[in-house]
Scaffold this active site. Structure first.
Site, PDB file in Angstrom:
ATOM      1  N   HIS A 107     -34.903 -22.139  49.468  1.00 53.67           N
ATOM      2  CA  HIS A 107     -35.253 -22.579  48.118  1.00 53.67           C
ATOM      3  C   HIS A 107     -35.878 -23.973  48.113  1.00 53.67           C
ATOM      4  CE1 HIS A 107     -35.193 -22.089  43.836  1.00 53.67           C
ATOM      5  NE2 HIS A 107     -34.450 -23.157  43.640  1.00 53.67           N
ATOM      6  N   ASP A 136     -35.329 -17.468  50.543  1.00 51.51           N
ATOM      7  CA  ASP A 136     -34.883 -18.192  49.351  1.00 51.51           C
ATOM      8  C   ASP A 136     -33.766 -17.392  48.680  1.00 51.51           C
ATOM      9  OD1 ASP A 136     -34.533 -19.435  46.901  1.00 51.51           O
ATOM     10  OD2 ASP A 136     -36.669 -19.615  46.467  1.00 51.51           O
ATOM     11  N   SER A 153     -38.891 -25.405  41.932  1.00 51.52           N
ATOM     12  CA  SER A 153     -37.712 -24.894  41.229  1.00 51.52           C
ATOM     13  C   SER A 153     -37.768 -25.311  39.757  1.00 51.52           C
ATOM     14  CB  SER A 153     -36.448 -25.381  41.942  1.00 51.52           C
ATOM     15  OG  SER A 153     -35.308 -24.713  41.460  1.00 51.52           O
TER      16      SER A 153
END
Length: 238
Positions: free
Chosen positions: A212, A185, A69
């Site tokens: 995610h 996600d 991320s």
């Protein structure tokens, strides 16, 4: 080989404990980004490029960089601005474009409601319903870190993500890269990860049935994908 793990927003270097590469996976190092963990709130206007500069100023590479991320975004800046630091990249559930309007709204909401007020929203974006119901240790870790983070520092980071844009520079990242996408996600759709992989000159796309926070909820599959990446890179280096 040395793996450098770069964590998502709201977490810190301790999140690297969920990346277990086994005895043959090499050493895993990690850093904590400004404003995260026990670090004080960074100066206003800090960018993701600044975060990459800080890593380059304190660490010795080259590394096989695994970024999740936010960590993947910073990893892109590290590869672009400090290419000698990066032997290869694993970019997980991340993006080359930070969506400024979305991030500004999230930053403003964080300033209004605080870290605790944004916790449920963040956790449901990060994990599946089954993951949230599992009571797994990674949930306590994520909640603890998110609640401990200064809301101003969290808002600063959302705005830094909003200013992140390297889409037009991806062709300059020539190191081997594996892009890990989570099919469920909610934050970074599979299509976005597929597009990212297609724009990198030496990239592969790996899909996991993961949300995610794939490296936490699907730790075994994620670690296997990283090990396969390292084997690929080692093969290219021979």
């Amino acid at each position: 080989m040395t793996v450098l793990f770069l964590h998502p927003v709201g977490l810190d270097r301790d999140a690297a404990r969920f990346l277990d590469l086994g005895a043959d996976g090499g050493d895993v190092h990690a850093v904590t980004f400004p404003g995260h963990g026990d670090r004080r709130r960074a100066r206003p206007g800090l960018t993701l490029a600044d975060m990459a500069d800080e890593i380059a100023g304190h660490a010795r590479g080259p590394f096989d960089v695994v970024g999740a991320s936010l960590g993947g975004m910073v990893a892109m800046h590290l590869a672009l601005d400090h290419p000698g630091m990066v032997r290869s990249l694993v970019l997980a559930c991340t993006t080359p474009d930070g969506a400024p309007d979305v991030m500004e709204a999230r930053a403003a909401a964080t300033e209004e409601h605080g870290s605790a007020g944004m916790l449920d929203d963040t956790m449901t974006r990060w994990f599946t319903a089954d993951g949230l119901a599992s009571g797994a240790p990674y949930l306590d870790h994520a909640r603890e870190r998110l609640l401990a983070m200064d809301p101003g520092a969290l808002a600063d980071t959302w705005r830094a993500i909003g200013a992140h844009h390297v889409l037009d520079r991806l062709g300059d990242i020539t190191v081997p890269a594996t892009c890990i996408a989570g099919r469920v996600d909610a934050s970074t759709p599979l299509e976005a990860m597929s597009d990212l992989a297609s724009r990198l000159p030496a990239a592969r796309l790996v899909e996991l049935d993961a949300p995610h926070m794939a490296f936490m909820e699907n730790a075994d599959e994620f670690a296997a994908a990283v090990r396969a990446h390292l084997e690929w890179v080692e093969g290219d280096d021979r």
